[in-house]
Write a protein that holds these residues in place. Structure first.
Motif, PDB file in Angstrom:
ATOM      1  N   GLY A 276      66.371  20.990  71.794  1.00  0.00           N
ATOM      2  CA  GLY A 276      65.497  22.151  71.758  1.00  0.00           C
ATOM      3  C   GLY A 276      64.029  21.772  71.786  1.00  0.00           C
ATOM      4  N   GLY A 280      61.351  22.542  74.787  1.00  0.00           N
ATOM      5  CA  GLY A 280      60.097  23.234  74.498  1.00  0.00           C
ATOM      6  C   GLY A 280      58.864  22.450  74.885  1.00  0.00           C
ATOM      7  N   ARG A 391      63.234  24.627  69.859  1.00  0.00           N
ATOM      8  CA  ARG A 391      62.308  25.260  70.818  1.00  0.00           C
ATOM      9  C   ARG A 391      61.176  25.981  70.081  1.00  0.00           C
ATOM     10  NH1 ARG A 391      63.711  25.999  76.310  1.00  0.00           N
ATOM     11  NH2 ARG A 391      62.183  27.697  76.305  1.00  0.00           N
TER      12      ARG A 391
END
Length: 399
Positions: A276, A280, A391
């Motif tokens: 994640g 991101g 993220r």
């Protein structure tokens, strides 16, 4: 044995190289690349030795001094810092030159008398702005308390624009050469960052103030000769700017994940968080604590914005291998970090709360409380939550 090295006319490196040391401060600091104990000899109308070496290397120091001037003459012995790796040879030098006049801070004098109560020596307490003339050259002193001991100070030679700051701007790095233009400076900067992160990080606010003070003094600095590692002569501003950046503590869009696992459940969560964070747009360093050096991890945390720590529960507690990193972080108090605790448990929990309490004690702001925790094995939706949290953290630290 290494030979004396000329830094400027009449100014010599006379230290020692410790190729084999792998731990410093007892077992507290790993030194994969060894270290040096740097001492500097100034030969003028009067002579001065700035710092000594670790006691077991005293004969090397004395042999180098004799190569330059035999019999050895020392009018002034400057003790920038009394820790044993720098002042361990103090008794041997006083035996060699009993009339040498010791220059140190008040706290330095008190420490010397505590370490060596059997020695009687002449001394002068110096403060910021105190100067001593050697003839063509001048020694000027700058107090630097808590960088990294209360007694610490810098010695500056204005005629050569040479700063001798003891532990500041140094690194644990053994090399057959002495200057930054003779080595892979990327490796040296990596060791300098590790040194700062593990030793100087708690004093970042003081370092910022000291750098501002030196800037206001309008000192010209062409060379920085610390007491560990290489001498900065090609680009001393590189390490000064790095210290300013590290002391500021803002970091980059980077996260460090440190964890351990029993039956891979916590590890699966760590990798989902990593995925994640990467998705991101964040740089990530991941470490399994049982096979990693925690001093190297702390070095990576220095310029990171996020610290994620994971552990399963065992005996209502965290895995023992996780605790030393958290203990270090509590002592080092890294600035401007956000954190996340995660892990798995079986019939009872406990690790999650402990992880979060320790991160808070280290002054790390929790991004989510509680962080992700799962019973037995993470399900698809648990891993998805970890991914989404990664993220979200990436978006936060990229702001």
């Amino acid at each position: 044995m290494s030979q004396p090295v000329t830094i400027a006319e009449g100014i010599y490196w006379v230290g020692a190289i410790d190729w084999n040391i792998r731990y410093f401060h007892g077992p507290a600091f790993s030194t994969h690349r060894g270290t040096t104990y740097n001492a500097y000899y100034i030969v003028d109308e009067k002579t001065a030795l700035v710092d000594t070496v670790y006691g077991p290397f005293k004969e090397e120091l004395i042999a180098k001094l004799k190569q330059i001037k035999d019999p050895v003459k020392i009018d002034y012995l400057v003790i920038n810092h009394t820790e044993s790796d720098h002042a361990g040879a103090f008794p041997a030098i006083m035996d060699l030159c009993p009339s040498a006049h010791v220059l140190c801070t008040q706290r330095g004098y008190e420490s010397l008398k505590d370490h060596y109560p059997y020695l009687d020596f002449q001394y002068t307490i110096v403060k910021t702005g105190t100067s001593i003339s050697l003839g063509k050259r001048t020694l000027t002193f700058i107090e630097a308390p808590m960088l990294h001991w209360p007694d610490s100070m810098f010695t500056y030679i204005p005629e050569e624009a040479l700063l001798l700051p003891n532990d500041a701007f140094g690194q644990h790095f053994a090399s057959s050469v002495r200057f930054d233009d003779q080595v892979d400076v990327g490796i040296v900067m990596d060791e300098a960052a590790k040194y700062y992160a593990n030793i100087l990080m708690p004093f970042s606010n003081l370092i910022t103030k000291k750098l501002e003070e030196i800037q206001k003094m309008n000192l010209t600095i062409k060379t920085i000769a610390p007491s560990h590692g290489i001498i900065w002569r090609q680009d001393p501003n590189r390490i000064i700017e790095a210290y300013a950046r590290w002391a500021d503590g803002k970091g980059t869009a980077k996260a460090v994940i440190a964890y351990d696992t029993m039956w891979l459940s916590t590890e699966k969560m760590a990798y989902a968080l990593l995925d994640g964070l990467v998705a991101g747009g964040c740089e990530v360093k991941l470490f399994k604590l049982s096979v990693s050096d925690r001093n190297d991890i702390i070095k990576e945390i220095l310029d990171a914005r996020a610290v994620l720590v994971g552990s399963p529960t065992i005996n209502n507690d965290i895995l023992p291998v996780v605790s030393p990193l958290l203990d270090d972080l509590v002592g080092l108090r890294p600035k401007n970090k956000i954190g996340l605790a995660f892990g798995a448990y079986g019939w009872g929990g406990g690790a999650q709360k402990i992880l979060e309490e320790r991160l808070k004690a280290a002054k790390i702001e929790l991004f989510a409380e509680p962080g992700p925790t799962v019973k037995w094995v993470p399900k698809k939706e648990d891993l998805q939550r970890c991914y989404e949290l990664g993220r979200e953290m990436a978006a936060r630290i990229k702001d």
